[in-house]
Design an enzyme around this catalytic site. Structure first.
Site, PDB file in Angstrom:
ATOM      1  CD  GLU A 115      -2.927  -1.356   2.644  1.00  0.00           C
ATOM      2  OE1 GLU A 115      -1.874  -1.500   3.390  1.00  0.00           O
ATOM      3  OE2 GLU A 115      -4.252  -1.654   2.729  1.00  0.00           O
ATOM      4  CD  GLU A 135      -3.324  -6.078   4.123  1.00  0.00           C
ATOM      5  OE1 GLU A 135      -3.216  -7.219   3.065  1.00  0.00           O
ATOM      6  OE2 GLU A 135      -2.869  -5.609   4.332  1.00  0.00           O
TER       7      GLU A 135
HETATM    8  N1  CAA Z   1       4.678  -7.333  11.466  1.00  0.00           N
HETATM    9  C1  CAA Z   1       5.853  -7.809  12.103  1.00  0.00           C
HETATM   10  N2  CAA Z   1       7.289  -8.834  11.970  1.00  0.00           N
HETATM   11  C2  CAA Z   1       7.565  -9.347  10.644  1.00  0.00           C
HETATM   12  C3  CAA Z   1       6.431  -8.701   9.897  1.00  0.00           C
HETATM   13  C4  CAA Z   1       5.560  -7.943  10.387  1.00  0.00           C
HETATM   14  N3  CAA Z   1       4.123  -7.538   8.128  1.00  0.00           N
HETATM   15  N4  CAA Z   1       6.658  -9.156   8.717  1.00  0.00           N
HETATM   16  C5  CAA Z   1       7.660  -9.994   9.125  1.00  0.00           C
HETATM   17  N5  CAA Z   1       8.026  -9.632  10.434  1.00  0.00           N
HETATM   18  C6  CAA Z   1       9.437 -10.377  11.149  1.00  0.00           C
HETATM   19  C7  CAA Z   1       9.255 -11.685  11.534  1.00  0.00           C
HETATM   20  O1  CAA Z   1       7.796 -12.114  12.629  1.00  0.00           O
HETATM   21  C8  CAA Z   1      10.609 -12.168  11.617  1.00  0.00           C
HETATM   22  O2  CAA Z   1      11.019 -11.589  13.156  1.00  0.00           O
HETATM   23  P1  CAA Z   1      11.691 -12.759  14.042  1.00  0.00           P
HETATM   24  O3  CAA Z   1      13.056 -13.246  13.391  1.00  0.00           O
HETATM   25  O4  CAA Z   1      11.597 -12.179  15.161  1.00  0.00           O
HETATM   26  O5  CAA Z   1      10.682 -13.690  14.149  1.00  0.00           O
HETATM   27  C9  CAA Z   1      11.524 -11.008  11.041  1.00  0.00           C
HETATM   28  O6  CAA Z   1      10.593 -10.721   9.734  1.00  0.00           O
HETATM   29  C10 CAA Z   1      12.077 -11.988   9.733  1.00  0.00           C
HETATM   30  O7  CAA Z   1      10.659 -12.231   8.680  1.00  0.00           O
HETATM   31  P2  CAA Z   1       9.935 -14.192   8.616  1.00  0.00           P
HETATM   32  O8  CAA Z   1      10.696 -15.098   9.447  1.00  0.00           O
HETATM   33  O9  CAA Z   1       8.835 -14.017   8.674  1.00  0.00           O
HETATM   34  O10 CAA Z   1      10.831 -13.730   7.304  1.00  0.00           O
HETATM   35  P3  CAA Z   1      10.668 -15.244   6.478  1.00  0.00           P
HETATM   36  O11 CAA Z   1      11.543 -15.016   5.331  1.00  0.00           O
HETATM   37  O12 CAA Z   1      10.406 -16.514   6.038  1.00  0.00           O
HETATM   38  O13 CAA Z   1       9.720 -15.104   5.265  1.00  0.00           O
HETATM   39  C11 CAA Z   1       7.926 -13.547   5.152  1.00  0.00           C
HETATM   40  C12 CAA Z   1       8.795 -13.330   4.961  1.00  0.00           C
HETATM   41  C13 CAA Z   1       6.857 -14.473   3.486  1.00  0.00           C
HETATM   42  C14 CAA Z   1       7.407 -11.768   4.182  1.00  0.00           C
HETATM   43  C15 CAA Z   1       7.254 -13.360   6.044  1.00  0.00           C
HETATM   44  O14 CAA Z   1       7.712 -12.462   7.507  1.00  0.00           O
HETATM   45  C16 CAA Z   1       5.298 -12.862   6.500  1.00  0.00           C
HETATM   46  O15 CAA Z   1       4.399 -13.218   5.577  1.00  0.00           O
HETATM   47  N6  CAA Z   1       5.156 -11.050   7.048  1.00  0.00           N
HETATM   48  C17 CAA Z   1       4.130 -10.763   6.845  1.00  0.00           C
HETATM   49  C18 CAA Z   1       3.514 -10.012   5.933  1.00  0.00           C
HETATM   50  C19 CAA Z   1       1.830  -9.742   6.079  1.00  0.00           C
HETATM   51  O16 CAA Z   1       1.125 -10.863   6.177  1.00  0.00           O
HETATM   52  N7  CAA Z   1       1.937  -8.504   5.707  1.00  0.00           N
HETATM   53  C20 CAA Z   1       0.520  -7.557   6.435  1.00  0.00           C
HETATM   54  C21 CAA Z   1       0.394  -7.048   7.531  1.00  0.00           C
HETATM   55  S1  CAA Z   1      -0.837  -6.376   7.947  1.00  0.00           S
HETATM   56  C22 CAA Z   1      -0.734  -5.324   7.126  1.00  0.00           C
HETATM   57  O17 CAA Z   1      -0.540  -5.124   6.470  1.00  0.00           O
HETATM   58  C23 CAA Z   1      -2.474  -4.361   7.098  1.00  0.00           C
HETATM   59  C24 CAA Z   1      -2.730  -3.382   6.921  1.00  0.00           C
HETATM   60  O18 CAA Z   1      -2.560  -2.974   5.516  1.00  0.00           O
HETATM   61  C25 CAA Z   1      -2.944  -2.073   7.841  1.00  0.00           C
END
Ligand code: CAA
Length: 260
Positions: A115, A135
């Protein structure tokens, strides 16, 4: 001014802004959102020497992996509404910036990160970039404009598919769909964006601002974009920049714009 979780670097009038939370894949927490709000709401408008902005993420893996899920996991409906409203306000400041803003997407641009990229005027993606609105995987919907801006770039059918399936798309697919402007080799996102902004910085600053405003007018409810263009064209005609641009054309030289 201090901008928590942002790194700023001004080069030849182009401000490079790096989201700086690499260990959390540059997830946008409230402090980062507040910094972006002050940056685009106060700092950039107050600094005339800034002619363009590149937004990127720290490290090789992510532009921004979304809003910080850990921070709002326990939010109530009311708190969620406030979070979303603040995101909207901030991203509108970016979209309405008087100078062009390019997202240099160097990896994951997911949820609030996708976004954020969409609120920028253009997107340059590295070849390993990935885009998506995941999401619904969390039982949520996008909260920073995703349901509205994705349609503007890729159309209703494809937008609904991505929003409903949470599927991620790669840079080539994003290019094909019109979500990004260019795909470049990884590591060249910022430099390509910077060069594009340097080219734009040679144009008339009033004209650049008015083009951004007029294009935004198309997507602003209750604003007649065609009428806005008429008004803006008239405004531009009355500027010193237009006199200079027209004279330079006739005299076969490069224009020297002043922004007046
Ligand atoms: N919020 C908080 N922490 C996050 C994050 C997020 N959106 N995305 C990644 N991180 C953190 C992880 O928790 C992890 O932290 P720790 O080492 O402390 O555990 C660190 O970043 C590395 O991430 P991963 O170990 O998960 O890395 P990966 O390579 O295995 O996966 C990824 C990468 C596919 C991007 C995965 O991290 C993921 O799916 N992240 C979330 C994506 C998501 O759902 N985004 C939408 C958020 S909600 C939103 O944005 C609502 C809105 O519109 C306002």
């Amino acid at each position: 001014m201090i901008f928590e979780h942002l790194r700023l670097d001004l080069q030849e009038g182009i401000l490079i802004v790096t989201l700086d939370r690499e260990s959390a894949l540059n997830a946008i927490n409230m402090a980062t959102m507040d910094s972006l709000h002050r940056l685009f709401g106060q700092y950039i408008p107050d600094h005339d020497e800034i002619t363009g902005v590149v937004l990127t993420g720290a490290g090789p893996k992510a532009f921004a992996a979304g809003a910080d899920i850990k921070e709002f996991a326990e939010f109530s409906a009311q708190e969620g509404k406030h979070l979303s409203a603040k995101g909207h306000e901030t991203y509108f400041l970016i979209e309405k910036s008087r100078v062009p803003v390019i997202a240099a997407v160097n990896g994951y641009a997911l949820g609030g990160g996708c976004e954020l990229a969409m609120a920028c005027h253009m997107r340059i993606a590295g070849e390993h970039a990935k885009f998506g609105q995941p999401e619904v995987n969390l039982g949520l919907i996008p909260g920073y404009g995703g349901t509205q801006r994705l349609i503007q770039y890729i159309g209703k059918g494809k937008a609904l598919e991505l929003l409903l399936t949470a599927d991620l798309i790669n840079a080539e697919e994003a290019l094909r769909l019109g979500l990004v402007n260019h795909v470049v080799p990884s590591g060249q996102e910022v430099e390509t964006s910077r060069k594009l902004l340097l080219r734009i910085s040679e144009k008339g600053p009033v004209a650049v601002r008015k083009v951004i405003e007029a294009v935004n007018a198309y997507f602003t409810e209750a604003t007649d974009g065609f009428h806005f263009e008429v008004e803006s064209f008239g405004y531009a005609c009355g500027t010193q920049d237009f006199r200079e641009g027209a004279s330079a054309f006739v005299e076969k030289r490069k224009p020297q714009f002043t922004g007046h």
